[in-house]
Design a protein around this motif. Sequence first.
Motif, PDB file in Angstrom:
ATOM      1  N   HIS A  61       0.845  -1.206   0.000  1.00 43.38           N
ATOM      2  CA  HIS A  61       0.000   0.000   0.000  1.00 43.38           C
ATOM      3  C   HIS A  61       0.871   1.245   0.000  1.00 43.38           C
ATOM      4  O   HIS A  61       2.088   1.172   0.141  1.00 43.38           O
ATOM      5  CB  HIS A  61      -1.010   0.004   1.147  1.00 43.38           C
ATOM      6  CG  HIS A  61      -0.417   0.111   2.523  1.00 43.38           C
ATOM      7  ND1 HIS A  61       0.371  -0.858   3.091  1.00 43.38           N
ATOM      8  CD2 HIS A  61      -0.523   1.086   3.470  1.00 43.38           C
ATOM      9  CE1 HIS A  61       0.721  -0.489   4.315  1.00 43.38           C
ATOM     10  NE2 HIS A  61       0.209   0.683   4.570  1.00 43.38           N
ATOM     11  N   ASP A  65       5.673   4.800   5.031  1.00 42.33           N
ATOM     12  CA  ASP A  65       6.567   3.847   5.708  1.00 42.33           C
ATOM     13  C   ASP A  65       6.664   2.523   4.942  1.00 42.33           C
ATOM     14  O   ASP A  65       7.437   1.642   5.297  1.00 42.33           O
ATOM     15  CB  ASP A  65       6.148   3.614   7.173  1.00 42.33           C
ATOM     16  CG  ASP A  65       4.752   3.061   7.335  1.00 42.33           C
ATOM     17  OD1 ASP A  65       3.823   3.569   6.668  1.00 42.33           O
ATOM     18  OD2 ASP A  65       4.566   2.117   8.130  1.00 42.33           O
ATOM     19  N   HIS A  66       5.912   2.397   3.852  1.00 42.98           N
ATOM     20  CA  HIS A  66       5.983   1.205   2.991  1.00 42.98           C
ATOM     21  C   HIS A  66       6.518   1.548   1.590  1.00 42.98           C
ATOM     22  O   HIS A  66       7.155   0.715   0.962  1.00 42.98           O
ATOM     23  CB  HIS A  66       4.603   0.551   2.875  1.00 42.98           C
ATOM     24  CG  HIS A  66       4.086   0.089   4.196  1.00 42.98           C
ATOM     25  ND1 HIS A  66       4.079  -1.229   4.575  1.00 42.98           N
ATOM     26  CD2 HIS A  66       3.608   0.788   5.264  1.00 42.98           C
ATOM     27  CE1 HIS A  66       3.614  -1.328   5.812  1.00 42.98           C
ATOM     28  NE2 HIS A  66       3.318  -0.113   6.248  1.00 42.98           N
ATOM     29  N   ASP A 185      -0.184  -3.966   5.909  1.00 43.17           N
ATOM     30  CA  ASP A 185      -0.873  -3.490   7.110  1.00 43.17           C
ATOM     31  C   ASP A 185      -2.304  -3.979   7.013  1.00 43.17           C
ATOM     32  O   ASP A 185      -2.980  -3.721   6.018  1.00 43.17           O
ATOM     33  CB  ASP A 185      -0.851  -1.958   7.183  1.00 43.17           C
ATOM     34  CG  ASP A 185       0.523  -1.432   7.583  1.00 43.17           C
ATOM     35  OD1 ASP A 185       1.432  -2.257   7.784  1.00 43.17           O
ATOM     36  OD2 ASP A 185       0.678  -0.196   7.689  1.00 43.17           O
ATOM     37  N   HIS A 407      -5.603  -0.205  11.915  1.00 38.06           N
ATOM     38  CA  HIS A 407      -4.923  -1.498  12.038  1.00 38.06           C
ATOM     39  C   HIS A 407      -5.749  -2.479  12.852  1.00 38.06           C
ATOM     40  O   HIS A 407      -6.364  -2.104  13.852  1.00 38.06           O
ATOM     41  CB  HIS A 407      -3.586  -1.321  12.781  1.00 38.06           C
ATOM     42  CG  HIS A 407      -2.531  -0.644  11.970  1.00 38.06           C
ATOM     43  ND1 HIS A 407      -1.691  -1.322  11.138  1.00 38.06           N
ATOM     44  CD2 HIS A 407      -2.196   0.658  11.864  1.00 38.06           C
ATOM     45  CE1 HIS A 407      -0.866  -0.470  10.554  1.00 38.06           C
ATOM     46  NE2 HIS A 407      -1.152   0.749  10.969  1.00 38.06           N
ATOM     47  N   HIS A 431       6.697  -4.860  11.753  1.00 39.06           N
ATOM     48  CA  HIS A 431       5.824  -3.688  11.865  1.00 39.06           C
ATOM     49  C   HIS A 431       5.177  -3.598  13.246  1.00 39.06           C
ATOM     50  O   HIS A 431       3.963  -3.526  13.395  1.00 39.06           O
ATOM     51  CB  HIS A 431       4.744  -3.772  10.777  1.00 39.06           C
ATOM     52  CG  HIS A 431       4.110  -2.454  10.420  1.00 39.06           C
ATOM     53  ND1 HIS A 431       3.221  -1.801  11.247  1.00 39.06           N
ATOM     54  CD2 HIS A 431       4.203  -1.681   9.312  1.00 39.06           C
ATOM     55  CE1 HIS A 431       2.806  -0.694  10.661  1.00 39.06           C
ATOM     56  NE2 HIS A 431       3.386  -0.590   9.488  1.00 39.06           N
TER      57      HIS A 431
HETATM   58 ZN   LIG Z   1       2.584   0.766   8.038  1.00 38.66          ZN
END
Ligand SMILES: [Zn+2]
Length: 463
Positions: A61, A65-66, A185, A407, A431
């Motif tokens: 996604h 941070d990805h 995630d 999440h 993560h």
């Molecule tokens: Zn993340």
Amino acid sequence: MRVTFWGAAQTVTGSQHLIESASDRILLECGLFQGKRAESYAINQRLPYDARAVDAVLLSHAHIDHSGNIPNLTKSGFHGDIICTHATRDLCAVMLRDSGAIQEENVAYLNHHRKSPQPLMPIYTLADAERSLRQFVSYDYERWISVTPRARAMFGDAGHMLGSAWVLLELTEGTRTVRLCFSGDLGRRGLPILRDPSPMPEADYLILESTYGDRSHPPVNEATSDLRRAIGDVVARRGKVIIPAFAVGRTQEIVYRLNELVNHGELASVPVFVDSPLAVNVTEVFRTHPECYDDETKRMLIEDGDGNVFGFARLTYVRRVEDSRALNDLDGPAVIISASGMAEHGRVLHHLRHTIEDPKNMILFVSFQAQDTLGRRILDGQRYVKILGDEFTVRAEVRHIEALSGHADRDELLDWVRPQARRLRGVFLVHGELGPMQALAEGLASLGITDVRLPKRGESFEL
Ligand SMILES: [Zn+2]
Ligand SMILES: [Zn+2]
């Protein structure tokens, strides 16, 4: 076959995992590590593997941070495809350019404070980010995608943000085929806008996120009433609500929920501002991907008075700097939603400077705050915080809407894994911080999964 964990290893940000066989090198994501500025710079700047030798990137996604270090990867000589869903591609087109501009700003700040004759270079620039976009290739969910002659992959709905996916990778080496599932995630059932996560596929190994491996969230549907109450409380004392929110995903979710409150006549009479040029651009991307919406959102689109679930009469999207500055002089109550989500940079810092010392106001957190970020310091109750170089006393009320998480919590993570638990030969937790990871490992053990690893950065495992 081997997997090496180069990021989101006993921490939340910087997701990147390298899968290698005799013939293939496939990188799962290339995210930015976020934390203390100098440390982040050092970690993100030097890729720990040879970018030129990577065959392809699979991206779950668009969150930075990805995806955020992809321009550094392409700049360092990676020539392959970056494979993701259609919405992820379009979101990255907006977000990586924005990130390039932030990298340029960050390095200017570091150079100013370092007083070294050798200036640092940005990790990548806006132009590097634009070039990286040429390598994106997008697909829909639930289709087999040829990654290399010996590897194929499939995306499934992760229900975490627009375009988010879990990834199933099937890799053959000689006569042996291994199926590896990466959760990306994982979202929650019942989140607005998005479809629920689709079931975990059959796999030999699982790389599982563990952000909230030690927590149970309040039910999703409490979020809207919590939001209504928070705004109502502040409007009653004629203060301002500052909501630091990720420009991507969380901002649209908040606006969607506020739109719902407006439709039901339940939102206190107050002007609402979304002050983030990135959020404005991203909201446009949201509008162009109805294929990702859940049934409820599709229905809302038809039933909503103005047919616009990301806007309402009292909401103003702010793009220009002058208009953003004008919000400081605003008299009376207001709701200001502004990025960045962990208050690390962006316009929200100016709004915090102007509001944080007045007890009438509220800093309302609506997402996870990573260690060593300003958001985390405020949320943890620090009395004095530094914002853009100056010290401020935190007098505003600080609140956190826990039900707003994007999440899965501990039970939701375990529920997702349970139907496939018997077949799994090993699980790698990523993560997450160490505490939640250990708690989740215990939960997985109770499902009968004995081989659960908590990889450190740079650690490799044979598959
Ligand atoms: Zn993340
Ligand atoms: Zn995410």
